[in-house]
Design a protein around this motif. Sequence first.
Motif, PDB file in Angstrom:
ATOM      1  N   ILE A 135      20.413  32.346-100.875  1.00  0.00           N
ATOM      2  CA  ILE A 135      21.002  33.388-101.728  1.00  0.00           C
ATOM      3  C   ILE A 135      20.811  33.012-103.191  1.00  0.00           C
ATOM      4  CG2 ILE A 135      23.170  34.494-102.422  1.00  0.00           C
ATOM      5  CD1 ILE A 135      24.082  34.357 -99.556  1.00  0.00           C
ATOM      6  N   ALA A 136      21.036  31.732-103.502  1.00  0.00           N
ATOM      7  CA  ALA A 136      20.848  31.279-104.883  1.00  0.00           C
ATOM      8  C   ALA A 136      19.382  31.364-105.287  1.00  0.00           C
ATOM      9  CB  ALA A 136      21.359  29.848-105.030  1.00  0.00           C
ATOM     10  N   THR A 137      18.482  31.180-104.317  1.00  0.00           N
ATOM     11  CA  THR A 137      17.054  31.232-104.615  1.00  0.00           C
ATOM     12  C   THR A 137      16.565  32.657-104.830  1.00  0.00           C
ATOM     13  OG1 THR A 137      16.696  29.242-103.279  1.00  0.00           O
ATOM     14  CG2 THR A 137      14.762  30.590-103.755  1.00  0.00           C
ATOM     15  N   ASN A 138      17.120  33.612-104.078  1.00  0.00           N
ATOM     16  CA  ASN A 138      16.582  34.972-104.051  1.00  0.00           C
ATOM     17  C   ASN A 138      17.374  35.980-104.879  1.00  0.00           C
ATOM     18  OD1 ASN A 138      14.283  35.367-101.723  1.00  0.00           O
ATOM     19  ND2 ASN A 138      15.621  33.633-101.281  1.00  0.00           N
ATOM     20  N   PHE A 139      18.544  35.594-105.402  1.00  0.00           N
ATOM     21  CA  PHE A 139      19.370  36.533-106.169  1.00  0.00           C
ATOM     22  C   PHE A 139      19.749  35.900-107.507  1.00  0.00           C
ATOM     23  CE2 PHE A 139      19.800  37.715-101.768  1.00  0.00           C
ATOM     24  CZ  PHE A 139      19.716  39.107-101.796  1.00  0.00           C
ATOM     25  N   ASP A 140      19.651  36.689-108.572  1.00  0.00           N
ATOM     26  CA  ASP A 140      19.923  36.202-109.916  1.00  0.00           C
ATOM     27  C   ASP A 140      21.404  35.907-110.099  1.00  0.00           C
ATOM     28  OD1 ASP A 140      17.246  36.487-110.566  1.00  0.00           O
ATOM     29  OD2 ASP A 140      17.526  38.555-111.278  1.00  0.00           O
ATOM     30  N   GLU A 141      21.705  34.873-110.891  1.00  0.00           N
ATOM     31  CA  GLU A 141      23.096  34.510-111.171  1.00  0.00           C
ATOM     32  C   GLU A 141      23.793  35.648-111.906  1.00  0.00           C
ATOM     33  OE1 GLU A 141      25.646  30.903-113.273  1.00  0.00           O
ATOM     34  OE2 GLU A 141      23.466  30.770-113.084  1.00  0.00           O
ATOM     35  N   GLY A 142      25.058  35.872-111.588  1.00  0.00           N
ATOM     36  CA  GLY A 142      25.822  36.962-112.183  1.00  0.00           C
ATOM     37  C   GLY A 142      26.235  37.966-111.121  1.00  0.00           C
ATOM     38  N   VAL A 393      29.142  25.681-105.285  1.00  0.00           N
ATOM     39  CA  VAL A 393      27.813  25.527-105.901  1.00  0.00           C
ATOM     40  C   VAL A 393      27.839  25.673-107.415  1.00  0.00           C
ATOM     41  CG1 VAL A 393      26.576  26.277-103.845  1.00  0.00           C
ATOM     42  CG2 VAL A 393      27.297  27.983-105.518  1.00  0.00           C
ATOM     43  N   THR A 394      28.988  26.021-108.004  1.00  0.00           N
ATOM     44  CA  THR A 394      29.079  26.169-109.459  1.00  0.00           C
ATOM     45  C   THR A 394      28.863  24.835-110.163  1.00  0.00           C
ATOM     46  OG1 THR A 394      30.596  28.054-109.322  1.00  0.00           O
ATOM     47  CG2 THR A 394      30.621  26.778-111.352  1.00  0.00           C
ATOM     48  N   GLY A 395      27.939  24.819-111.100  1.00  0.00           N
ATOM     49  CA  GLY A 395      27.667  23.616-111.854  1.00  0.00           C
ATOM     50  C   GLY A 395      26.841  22.580-111.122  1.00  0.00           C
ATOM     51  N   VAL A 396      26.314  22.921-109.939  1.00  0.00           N
ATOM     52  CA  VAL A 396      25.509  21.981-109.161  1.00  0.00           C
ATOM     53  C   VAL A 396      24.039  22.127-109.550  1.00  0.00           C
ATOM     54  CG1 VAL A 396      24.750  21.360-106.825  1.00  0.00           C
ATOM     55  CG2 VAL A 396      27.130  21.982-107.242  1.00  0.00           C
ATOM     56  N   ALA A 397      23.334  21.014-109.684  1.00  0.00           N
ATOM     57  CA  ALA A 397      21.906  21.054-110.003  1.00  0.00           C
ATOM     58  C   ALA A 397      21.150  21.773-108.895  1.00  0.00           C
ATOM     59  CB  ALA A 397      21.370  19.632-110.156  1.00  0.00           C
ATOM     60  N   PRO A 398      20.089  22.537-109.239  1.00  0.00           N
ATOM     61  CA  PRO A 398      19.336  23.286-108.217  1.00  0.00           C
ATOM     62  C   PRO A 398      18.861  22.412-107.063  1.00  0.00           C
ATOM     63  CG  PRO A 398      18.670  23.989-110.403  1.00  0.00           C
ATOM     64  CD  PRO A 398      19.594  22.813-110.602  1.00  0.00           C
ATOM     65  N   THR A 401      21.695  22.115-104.426  1.00  0.00           N
ATOM     66  CA  THR A 401      22.389  23.302-103.930  1.00  0.00           C
ATOM     67  C   THR A 401      22.535  23.271-102.416  1.00  0.00           C
ATOM     68  OG1 THR A 401      21.500  24.605-105.759  1.00  0.00           O
ATOM     69  CG2 THR A 401      22.358  25.817-103.890  1.00  0.00           C
ATOM     70  N   GLY A 402      21.474  22.847-101.723  1.00  0.00           N
ATOM     71  CA  GLY A 402      21.546  22.774-100.267  1.00  0.00           C
ATOM     72  C   GLY A 402      22.601  21.796 -99.797  1.00  0.00           C
ATOM     73  N   ALA A 403      22.667  20.635-100.462  1.00  0.00           N
ATOM     74  CA  ALA A 403      23.669  19.643-100.085  1.00  0.00           C
ATOM     75  C   ALA A 403      25.081  20.167-100.341  1.00  0.00           C
ATOM     76  CB  ALA A 403      23.437  18.353-100.851  1.00  0.00           C
ATOM     77  N   ALA A 404      25.276  20.861-101.473  1.00  0.00           N
ATOM     78  CA  ALA A 404      26.603  21.382-101.808  1.00  0.00           C
ATOM     79  C   ALA A 404      27.035  22.463-100.835  1.00  0.00           C
ATOM     80  CB  ALA A 404      26.598  21.928-103.239  1.00  0.00           C
ATOM     81  N   SER A 405      26.125  23.383-100.503  1.00  0.00           N
ATOM     82  CA  SER A 405      26.474  24.443 -99.561  1.00  0.00           C
ATOM     83  C   SER A 405      26.674  23.879 -98.164  1.00  0.00           C
ATOM     84  CB  SER A 405      25.387  25.519 -99.541  1.00  0.00           C
ATOM     85  OG  SER A 405      24.142  24.974 -99.144  1.00  0.00           O
ATOM     86  N   GLY A 406      25.870  22.861 -97.805  1.00  0.00           N
ATOM     87  CA  GLY A 406      26.065  22.218 -96.508  1.00  0.00           C
ATOM     88  C   GLY A 406      27.405  21.528 -96.415  1.00  0.00           C
ATOM     89  N   LEU A 407      27.871  20.970 -97.526  1.00  0.00           N
ATOM     90  CA  LEU A 407      29.172  20.305 -97.539  1.00  0.00           C
ATOM     91  C   LEU A 407      30.295  21.293 -97.267  1.00  0.00           C
ATOM     92  CD1 LEU A 407      30.544  17.593 -98.004  1.00  0.00           C
ATOM     93  CD2 LEU A 407      30.624  18.117-100.448  1.00  0.00           C
ATOM     94  N   LEU A 408      30.211  22.483 -97.854  1.00  0.00           N
ATOM     95  CA  LEU A 408      31.231  23.503 -97.603  1.00  0.00           C
ATOM     96  C   LEU A 408      31.237  23.919 -96.139  1.00  0.00           C
ATOM     97  CD1 LEU A 408      33.338  25.582 -98.675  1.00  0.00           C
ATOM     98  CD2 LEU A 408      31.420  27.161 -98.967  1.00  0.00           C
ATOM     99  N   ASN A 409      30.060  24.226 -95.601  1.00  0.00           N
ATOM    100  CA  ASN A 409      29.986  24.626 -94.201  1.00  0.00           C
ATOM    101  C   ASN A 409      30.430  23.503 -93.276  1.00  0.00           C
ATOM    102  OD1 ASN A 409      29.059  27.269 -94.540  1.00  0.00           O
ATOM    103  ND2 ASN A 409      26.949  26.591 -94.795  1.00  0.00           N
ATOM    104  N   SER A 410      30.095  22.266 -93.652  1.00  0.00           N
ATOM    105  CA  SER A 410      30.502  21.126 -92.840  1.00  0.00           C
ATOM    106  C   SER A 410      32.016  21.009 -92.788  1.00  0.00           C
ATOM    107  CB  SER A 410      29.891  19.848 -93.406  1.00  0.00           C
ATOM    108  OG  SER A 410      30.231  18.733 -92.614  1.00  0.00           O
ATOM    109  N   MET A 411      32.664  21.229 -93.918  1.00  0.00           N
ATOM    110  CA  MET A 411      34.124  21.178 -93.949  1.00  0.00           C
ATOM    111  C   MET A 411      34.730  22.219 -93.003  1.00  0.00           C
ATOM    112  SD  MET A 411      35.429  18.822 -95.826  1.00  0.00           S
ATOM    113  CE  MET A 411      34.927  17.621 -97.069  1.00  0.00           C
ATOM    114  N   GLN A 412      34.111  23.403 -92.953  1.00  0.00           N
ATOM    115  CA  GLN A 412      34.617  24.445 -92.068  1.00  0.00           C
ATOM    116  C   GLN A 412      34.502  24.038 -90.602  1.00  0.00           C
ATOM    117  OE1 GLN A 412      32.121  27.628 -94.091  1.00  0.00           O
ATOM    118  NE2 GLN A 412      33.941  28.804 -93.682  1.00  0.00           N
ATOM    119  N   GLN A 413      33.330  23.543 -90.206  1.00  0.00           N
ATOM    120  CA  GLN A 413      33.117  23.209 -88.801  1.00  0.00           C
ATOM    121  C   GLN A 413      33.869  21.946 -88.391  1.00  0.00           C
ATOM    122  OE1 GLN A 413      31.603  25.347 -86.784  1.00  0.00           O
ATOM    123  NE2 GLN A 413      31.361  26.651 -88.585  1.00  0.00           N
ATOM    124  N   VAL A 414      33.832  20.937 -89.252  1.00  0.00           N
ATOM    125  CA  VAL A 414      34.563  19.706 -88.952  1.00  0.00           C
ATOM    126  C   VAL A 414      36.059  19.986 -88.899  1.00  0.00           C
ATOM    127  CG1 VAL A 414      35.196  17.442 -89.877  1.00  0.00           C
ATOM    128  CG2 VAL A 414      32.805  18.166 -89.865  1.00  0.00           C
TER     129      VAL A 414
END
Length: 504
Positions: A135-142, A393-398, A401-414
Motif C-alpha cells: 500500500i505504501a509502495t502503490n499509493f501516495d502519502e496523504g 509505519v509513520t516515520g519509518v525508513a522505506p 516498512t516491511g519490518a514495521a508492518s510485519g511487527l504490527l501483524n505479528s503482534m496481532q497473531q501472537v
Amino acid sequence: MAVSDTLSKNSPPSDASRGKGITLAVIAASQLMVLLDATIVNIALPKIRDALQFSTTDLSWVINAYTLTFGGLLLLGGRAGDILGRRRVFIFGTLLFGFASLLGGFAQSGGMLLAARALQGIGGAICSPTAFALIATNFDEGPERNKAFGVSSAVAGSGAAIGLLAGGLLTEYLDWRWVFFVNVPLAALIAIAAPRYITESERTSGRFDLPGALTSTLGLVTLVYGFIRAASDGWSDGLTLASFVLGVALMAVFLGIERRTRQPITPLHLFSDRSRTGSLVMMLCLSAAMFGIFFYITLFVQGPLGYSPLRAGVAFLPVSVSIIFAAQLASSLQVRYGPKPFMVGGGLLVTIGLTWLTRMNAESGYADGVLGPMLLFGFGMGLIFVPAMLLSVTGVAPAETGAASGLLNSMQQVGGSLGLSILTTVFARAAADKAAELKAAAPTDVAPTGEQLASAGNQVLTYGISHGFVIGAALAAVALLVAIFMIKSRPNGLPAESAAGAML
C-alpha cells in the motif's frame, strides 16, 4: 462501497485511477483471505474433531498451528519483501497459502491437517506483511494512502467475523473441507492479477535473520503449549513448567540475537518511538481478547443457544458492520484529530464490552448477552485499527516498512495465540470447579435426565466462558491505559494534510 471510491476525489476518472482501485482490491482480497482463515475453521471444529478423531484439547491446535507460524514468521516475511521485492514475495506467499489450503482440504489425519495449517501460516506470514507494505509502495502519502489504509483496516478488522460467517455457510451446505478449498481459486486469481496491477518495490541489499525467526517462533510455540497443557494438567505439572521456562529462555535468546545482529528481523530501534510502541502493545492485548471472543462466543451460540453453524455465523455479522463503520469514521477523521482520541475511545468501548460479557450465564440470550457487548467491542476495535496501522509505519525508513508492518501483524497473531491459550486455561479451571460443584449438589440416588445433563453442561460452559472474559476485560483495560499514557496527541511524522477529502 466500491473499492474505486476509495481513490482521491481530486483525481479525475482515468485508467490510472481505475487501475489503483483494482490494485487495492487485489491487496485487500489477499488480506481478507489470510486473516479470515484464523477463524473460518472455528465453526467447523466439531465436524473436524469427529472426522479426524481429535481430542478436545488437541483441537485447539487447529487454530494455534496457523496463528503461531503466521505470527512467529511475519517479521521474516516482511524482511523478505524488503530484500527480494514485495510483489514477488507477495505472489509466492499467496500461492503457498493456496497450496497449503488444498492439502488441508484433503487431510486424512489430524497430523496432516495440523501440518497443512502450519504451512498455511507460513504462506500467510510471507504475503500478509508485504501486502500491507505494498500500500505504501502503490499509493501516495496523504489522503490517498489514508483511504487505502482505511479499506485495508476495515477488511482486516472484519476478517475474523466474515470467516465465521463463511465457515457456517460452507460447513452447513457443503462440507468442513470447503473451509480450506475455498482459498484455492481466490489465491490463484490474486496471483494472476498481481503482476498486472501491483507495482514492484525497490529491492534492498541485506540478509535474512534466520536465528531470530526460529528462536522467536519456537519460543512462542512453547509458551502457548505451556498454557494449553496447564488447562488440562495443571500449573504444577513438570512439562507445563518446563515449557514456560524454555519459552522464556528462547525469547531471551531472541532478544540477544536481535541486539547483536547487523540486520535483525526485528529492528529494536522501532520501539524507540513511544506512540508506535504503545500501538503495538495495544494490538497485542486487544487481539488476545478478540480471538477469545470469537472462539468462545461461537461455542456459546452453538451450545446453550442451539444455533446451527450458519445461524452462528450470521450472529457475528453486526460485529463486522460495526468494525467497518468505525474504521471508515476513524480513517476520515484521523489526520484532523490525531490518533489518540480514537485509540482512547476505542479502548474504552472494548473494555466496557468485555466487562459486559463477564456477566454471561446459562440463561443469557443473544440480544441481551451477546449482541450488545459485541457491538461495543466491534465499534471500539474499528476505531483503533486505522490509527494503529498508521502509527506502525509513520516515520519509518522505506527500507524498514516491511519490518514495521510485519511487527504490527505479528503482534496481532501472537496476541491472539497467547490470549486464546490463557483464556482457555482460565476457562478450563473455572469449568472444572463448576462441574465439581454441580456434581456435589446432585442427588446420588436418582439418575439425571437428559434435560438435566444438558442444563448442567450449559451452566459449566457459560461459567467457564464468563470467567475467561475477566482476563479479556483486564487485557482491554491495559490497552486503554496504554492509549491514555503512551499515545501522543500528534506523533512526529504523522501526515498533516486535511482529512476532508479522506472520507471513504
